[in-house]
Each structure stands twice: as C-alpha cells, then as structure tokens.
Design an enzyme around this catalytic site. Structure first.
Site, PDB file in Angstrom:
ATOM      1  CG  ASP A  23      49.404 -28.679   7.089  1.00 12.67           C
ATOM      2  OD1 ASP A  23      49.640 -29.716   6.432  1.00 12.67           O
ATOM      3  OD2 ASP A  23      48.374 -28.001   6.937  1.00 12.67           O
TER       4      ASP A  23
ATOM      5  CB  VAL B  52      41.322 -12.831   2.360  1.00 14.57           C
ATOM      6  CG1 VAL B  52      42.570 -11.970   2.402  1.00 14.57           C
ATOM      7  CG2 VAL B  52      41.509 -14.071   3.216  1.00 14.57           C
TER       8      VAL B  52
ATOM      9  CE  LYS C 201      43.496 -15.861   6.964  1.00 12.24           C
ATOM     10  NZ  LYS C 201      44.296 -17.031   7.397  1.00 12.24           N
TER      11      LYS C 201
ATOM     12  CG  MET D 148      38.288 -22.549   6.949  1.00 10.72           C
ATOM     13  SD  MET D 148      39.989 -23.131   6.903  1.00 10.72           S
ATOM     14  CE  MET D 148      40.594 -22.488   8.456  1.00 10.72           C
TER      15      MET D 148
END
Length: 832
Positions: free
Chosen positions: A112, A4, A19, A1
C-alpha cells in the site's frame, strides 16, 4: 482510527509518538489485528527510511504502539503544493527504494505504498509508514481478490478483509487480485516517481477507471525537462509485466543514484524569449571586467566536468568484469545474477538487452583487438572483484575455450592481440607475468588489474602490499622489470585503464578518505580528480573517445545466524557488519559496524539474536567476547591498546600493554583470564599467535610467524587453532609447537571453532554454499556438518567468517554482498 500523542520516554529521555486506539475500535477484532500486524512487521525492520517501532502493548484495555517521533509532512502534503526539483525527486525516490529494499530483504511487501504513507522529515529524510496491510513471506500463491483478509501475528486470517492497496498506486497484479511480491511495491514507487516528476498522477480516476488504466494504458510521457534515462527508469517501474520491471528495490536505488549526474540544468537556448539584445556600453565593460576577475580562479582550478551516465544492466546481482569490444559499441561482461554462477554476456549501447555467450561458470578478464576473449574458467571468488581460476582464450563466436594456465586472477591483452599480461598466484605468492610465463614483478600482498600500455612496452598494475586488503598504489613496469610507483598510497584502489596517448592512466579508488572516484595518474604528479561519483566505482575499460566503462557497486557485509531450532535470520544493522564472537549459549553475538554507516569509525555492538536491535557498547574494533558474555575486548583504529568493556553495568577499563605493535583479532581462554591474540611485533610485520594475560600483561608467542587469519581456543585451554604460515588449518600447543594440522583441508578451509569433544570445525571461505566440516584429531576423520548459505544469495560471493558454539548448535557467519550496475560515462566524445 486512533489518537497520536507526542510524549516523553522518561527512561531513555527521548520524545516519541504514542498511538492509542480509541474506545470505539478497541473491541474491533479486525482493526486490532491490523494494528498488531503493523507493529510486528514494522518492529522487525530497522532502517533509516522506515518508521521505527519501539514498543507495543495495551493499557487498561486500550491498545497502543510507541514509534519514533516524526516532525515534517507527508509526501502527499508536499506534492499538493506543486512539482519538486528533479534532484529532489531523485533523492526521495532513492530513499524510498532503499527503505523498500530493507523490507523486501526480510520478506515483507508493503502493498500500500502511496504518497500518504511516505513521510518527509524536517531533516530531509524519507520514512515509509503504515505496514498495516503488508505481508511477510511466504507469499500467497493463488489469486485472492481485492478484499483479502489481513494476517494476525500468528499468521491467522481476520474475519474482516481490508482493501489491498489504494486506487492509482496498485500494480496490475493487485488489480487482478493475483499474488504479489516485491515487484508490486516497485510499481507503486514508479507511480510516486511519475507524480513527483510530472505534477499529476500516473493513473487517476475512480477505482474502476484507475484500475482499467493500470491494466491497459500507459501514462502520458514525462515532461521534456526530464532526461530520457530517468524517464526509462520510471517506465521500467510501471511495466505491466512484473518480469519487465526492476527485480529488486536495491536495483532501483542504484539506477536512480547512477542518474543523479544527468540532472544538471539544460544549456540555455540561443534567442530565448524576452531576452534583451542590447546592453549599454558601460554595463558591457563592467561585465567584461567582472567576468575576467571571476574566470581567473576557474582557470587556475578547473572543476571536473559531469558526464552523461548510461545504464547497461538492470538485473539483480554482481557484475564481475567488463570490456569494450573492438567496435567500442558492443560490451562484453561477466555477471552472477540472482545467486547463479557467473556467466559471460554481451550487450550493445543502443539496446538494453543482454544475451549470454554460452560460457557458463566463467568470468571475463579481457578482450583483444581482434575480439578474442580471455576468460577465467571455474573462478573462485577471492576478494571484491577478484577471482582465481584457469586462464583460457576463446572466440566470442563460441567454441571450446583453450586453457592456458591455472591460478589466474587478472589478465590483459597486448595491443596487437598476441600476448597476455597475467596476475596469478604461484607458490603462495602473487606475481605479474608478461608475456605469460615471464615474471616481471613479484612481492608480498597481491597484484591486480594489469593493463598493457598502448605501445605494448609497459604494464600498469595495482600493488596491494597487504593480503586481503584493497589499499594499494599504481605501479608501472617494463618487460625487463624495474617497477616504479605512479601514485601515492590509496585507501582503496581497484580499476586501471591507459589513456590513448599512453602518458597517463585513469584509475578508480578512494584517496585520503574519499569515496571511490575516478582519478588521472601521471608519472611524478599528484592524482587529478576526474569524476566524483555518488557511490563506489570500479573502472573496467576506456574507449578511444574517452567513454569509461564503469561498474557502480554497492558492497555490504552482513551477518546471519542459525539457531538450534534451525531458524536462520539476518543480524543486518548498517552496511558493514563485522562478526567477532558468539556467547557459549549462542544467545548473543559480538559485532561491529565499521562502514559508511559508522561515519568512518567503528561501532562496537552486542546483539541478542532474539531482539530486533543491538546494544551499542561504544566505539572500537571487536577483539574478543568473554565466555559468559559479560565483557568485550576492543581496540581503537590503528591502536594496539586494548580496552575491557562491560556488556552490562560497569565502566570500561584499559588493559596492560601487550608489547605488540598491531593486534588483529583474538579469543578468550575458557578461564576468562587470558586472551589468544593475532598480532605483530612491528608495524607491517608478519603476524603470529600470542597468549596474553589480562591481569599482568605478560605476552608470549604461541606459533611461528605467518600464522593468523582467525584464532580459536580449545575448550580445555590447551590448544590454539589458526591458519598456519602455509595457509593450512593448524593447531598449536601453548608452547608454540605444532599439535596437528588438517591436511585433508589443505589451504581451502578456515577455522570456525572448537567443539566440547575436542573436535575442530572448519569452513570454506569464499564459497557458496560453504562446507562446514568437523575434524576429529584422534581419528583424523573429516565429516560434513552442514552447508552454509545466506538467506538471499544474490550478489554474495561466499562466506568469509564463521563462529560456532561449543555444542555445535548455533552458527553465526559473515558474508559480503555486491550489487552492481554496469554503466558508461560519456563526456561527449572528449577525454574527461
């Protein structure tokens, strides 16, 4: 995704994590919306157990987020190496709960929470990560389905949905696709706790298998090595019905904290496997000698035993008082749950359920040997656990309470149940009466927690020499008077109970910088430590077998601000915010943090109400803020010397001596060259108002002695407003003469500030909601401006300080919040 990087911020000289979104996802609208959502929500939070977001932006088309640099591992990585110790699991659980509490207070539900999103730093701190599918209040109210669109910072849905949660950690309502709230995160926290304590997942398998188990099955029992109270806490988190779970993350943190005392090693079993039953004589003699040498210092200095802790309450709010019933298995208590008025409840040690006794808007003061209750009706919270109301007596079976006297704050029954010892206020002075109507002690300050001795001849109580200060000492007085001190001065002392033999008492308080511990007090001897608690304790009652009924409390002092657009927000930072002043334009607030988070000191801060974090100005207690917001005046702890600190570039500089031995608070004149101070000429002496010149140091009195509490300067610089010696809001001229007093407010209001038109604003302290009223000295009329109340009223007793801008459009106020759990400390049938 994303990638970092570990980078260095050259401006602040610190290492951070960067990030950066890769090219493949830079054009993905849904992913960028999730990234924005994570940055916005996490950036609005500031808590030691939540990853800090420093910045967000885009560089040459590549979006990025700057966060604090974390070094360590995820909880999943740690759990892959096997189970952890019970104390370690509880510690991590407490930190997770405290981080969730901070998010929930802002209306943010994570949705989550799982071991992959919990990070363990090398220093032992827990950090909650990834708020990418978190959601801010208001929550959706209709069922949505497992694929629900995330929100952009503007509140719009993205085109691509994201799975709400992770299989095995979703709550039943998430699995069903229903609306979720903070209690859904508590289910996930319970799943993590279960996994930590058992070594395996509570609900394993595929999406379908784990979802079916979450809806219909209970996980296997935890290992026998886990104490039953801890197992019950986990089971409560994993309840299928949200109403049966803890109602807040803060309650969960309290519950786990209270159970830390039950994690000690189990006693060794006789005849353990593999244990050799023979010892060579020489080794036996050597062991005896070593044991004797080791036992000698233990005999000289015995460590306090650790009791078993049993929780009795689980709801969110404040427990205000509690006593054992005559059978010592039933417990009566008063509590204010979820922001509602206090009520009296009863519970039993064999059942976690509580039921109301039907006495609404009442606080329990005492229970007699025959079971009769002493209540405070229509109580008005005044300080910490204290309230002031009408003393009444009533049977626990019900009926109409019989009113006895007004302005009662504390009470206790004599052993035969015929007389009452009462701490009450009369004529502005605190007095102790025993029996009712017969004064046996009266002094400056206030009296709390009277307890009649087992022989019925003496009354123990706490004398607090200074008003509104919980510092005090234990006193014992006979029915004919002659009070004597049984303890040194405590930093804080609240809670007293006689031990059965009548020669000693247990007290709860803070001595010489300790937390609120339990101590044994005897006449002429130093207090003996009985129980070192992990948090703050308030002793309510003591059974004949030594069981202690204790309220474990968490006090917070919070600041909120209402801006001209009507938006209300919290300026919460650490645990004990102190409101000092607001700039004229309402954009900045001078405040301090001087609680546990400040490590025993006081941190001076300037908070921009539009920013998520304050600017630290230095150390010291806030006194005043200049009208333009460029300078702050502070003093050190116990030090009357004033220091002028720039809020921007510049160096602090000391101000000329004031000639005062103590300075409490102050306010700038509109010209910025003078201060109005509340202070005293002698240490411990009466306070008064003074006008102080910052350049020359000239200080002159501007009120009679006894005036104080809060001082505000009128916009023309001609009048000072404060509480007068009788408690009524009074305005004084600079010559010290009374200009006017607001008789309509009596002693029930405090000063909030002056308006540009010369009107004065006042508010009701220790009321919720609090009336903010405008007084026009020309017409002597009083009008309601608004009702002040915190965003979350649970556990808040009332507003205690208000500051307002001259245009009346920005209001900042400070309140205290108590969250409490009623517990029993059991030393196994023996006195502690």
């Amino acid at each position: 995704m994303s990638e970092v990087y570990r980078v260095r911020d050259p401006r602040l000289q610190r290492e951070v994590a960067l990030k950066v979104v890769g090219e493949r996802l830079a054009g993905d609208v849904s992913f960028l919306a999730r990234l924005e959502q994570e940055a916005r929500l996490a950036g609005s939070l500031n808590h030691p157990n939540i990853v800090a977001v420093h910045d967000v932006g885009s560089h040459e088309g590549a979006p990025y987020i700057v966060t604090e640099l974390l070094q360590g591992e995820t909880l999943r990585d740690r759990m892959s190496r096997g189970r952890v110790s019970l104390p370690q699991a509880l510690d991590w659980g407490i930190q997770i709960a405290e981080g969730l509490a901070a998010a929930h207070q802002r209306g943010i539900v994570h949705r989550d929470l799982k071991p992959e999103n919990v990070f363990l730093t090398r220093s032992g701190h827990v950090k909650i990560l990834d708020f990418g599918i978190a959601k801010a209040a208001p929550m959706v109210s209709e069922p949505r389905g497992l694929l629900e669109a995330t929100l952009s910072p503007a509140g719009y849905e993205t085109q691509t949905g994201a799975v709400l949660g992770t299989p095995g950690y979703m709550s039943p309502e998430q699995v069903r696709g229903e609306a979720v709230d903070a209690r859904s995160d508590l289910f996930a926290a319970g799943s993590i706790l279960y996994e930590l304590l058992s070594g395996h997942r509570a609900f394993s398998g595929s999406v379908v298998e784990s979802g079916h188990a979450i809806l219909h099955d209970d996980p296997d029992p935890l290992p026998e090595s886990v104490a039953p109270p801890i197992s019950r806490v986990v089971q409560r988190c994993l309840a299928k019905d949200p109403e049966q779970r803890f109602q807040s993350a803060r309650d969960l943190a309290f519950a786990l904290d209270a159970l830390r005392g039950s994690t000690g090693p189990a006693p060794a079993l006789e005849g353990a496997r593999g244990r050799r039953r023979w010892v060579r004589p020489a080794l036996a003699l050597l062991a005896i000698a070593l044991l004797a040498a080791a036992a000698l210092p233990l005999l000289l200095r015995r460590e306090p035993p650790t009791p078993r802790v049993q929780m009795l309450t689980f709801r969110r709010g404040s427990v205000l008082g509690a006593r054992f019933a005559p059978d010592e298995k039933t417990v009566h208590y008063s509590a204010a749950w979820n922001g509602a008025p206090p009520q009296v409840y009863t519970t039993n040690l064999d059942s976690p359920e509580s039921r109301p006794l039907g006495f609404g808007d009442a606080q329990l003061l005492a229970v007699s040997s025959s079971g009769e209750l002493a209540l405070s009706l229509r109580p008005r919270q005044i300080l910490f656990d204290g309230s002031r109301g009408t003393l009444a007596r009533v049977s626990p079976m019900g009926g109409v309470p019989r009113e006895l006297t007004t302005n009662a704050e504390y009470a206790d029954w004599s052993p035969d149940g015929t007389q009452l010892a009462v701490a009450r206020v009369e004529g502005g002075r605190s007095r102790l009466e025993f029996p009712l109507g017969h004064v046996i002690f009266e002094a400056r300050g206030w009296v709390s927690h009277p307890r009649i001795s087992p022989d019925g001849k003496r009354v123990a109580f706490v004398h607090h020499p200074r008003p509104a200060d919980t510092a005090g000492l234990l006193m014992v007085v006979g029915a004919s008077g002659g009070a004597e001190a049984w303890s040194p001065d405590f930093d804080e002392l609240l809670g007293v109970a006689w031990e059965p033999e009548g020669r000693s008492l247990l007290i709860s308080g803070s001595l010489r910088g300790s937390l609120d511990f339990l101590w044994r007090a005897r006449r002429g001897k130093e207090p003996e430590l009985v129980y070192a608690a992990p948090g703050n304790l308030l002793l309510s009652d003591l059974a004949r077998d030594g069981r202690a009924l204790v309220i474990q409390t968490d006090w917070r002092q919070e600041i909120e601000v209402v801006t001209p657009d009507g938006k209300q927000s919290s300026l919460e930072w650490l645990d004990w915010g102190l409101l000092s002043a607001v700039t004229r334009d309402g954009s900045k607030v001078l405040m301090a943090e001087n609680g546990k988070g400040a490590l025993g000191g006081s941190i001076l801060m300037l908070r921009d109400v539009a920013q998520p974090a304050p600017v630290r100005l230095g150390n010291g207690f806030p006194i005043a803020l200049s009208p333009d917001g460029r300078w702050a005046v502070t003093r050190g702890a116990g030090d009357p010397k004033l220091v002028l600190i720039p809020t921007g570039p510049g160096e602090p500089r000391p101000l000329p001596p004031t000639g005062l031995a103590w300075i409490e608070r102050g306010a700038f004149f509109p010209d910025g060259r003078r201060l109005a101070l509340i202070g005293a000429k002698t240490a411990g002496g009466p306070t008064a108002l003074y006008v102080y010149d910052l350049k020359t140091g000239d200080t002159r009195a501007a009120s009679p002695e006894g005036a104080g509490d809060t001082v505000q300067v009128s916009m023309d610089g001609e009048r000072l407003a404060a509480s007068g010696p009788d408690g009524a809001v009074t305005a004084y001229g600079l010559d010290g003469k009374e200009a006017f007093r607001v008789d309509a407010w009596g002693s029930n209001f405090r000063v909030a500030g002056w308006l540009e038109d010369g009107s004065l604003l006042g508010f009701q302290p220790f009321e919720l909601p609090s009336r903010l009223e405008r007084y026009d000295p020309r017409t002597r009329s009083v009008t309601l401006v608004r009702m002040l109340a915190p965003i979350d009223p649970a556990g808040v007793a009332g507003i205690i300080r208000v500051r307002i801008t001259p245009d009346g459009k920005t209001v900042a106020f400070q309140h205290r919040r108590m969250s409490a759990v009623l517990t029993v400390l059991d030393w196994g049938g023996r006195p502690p």
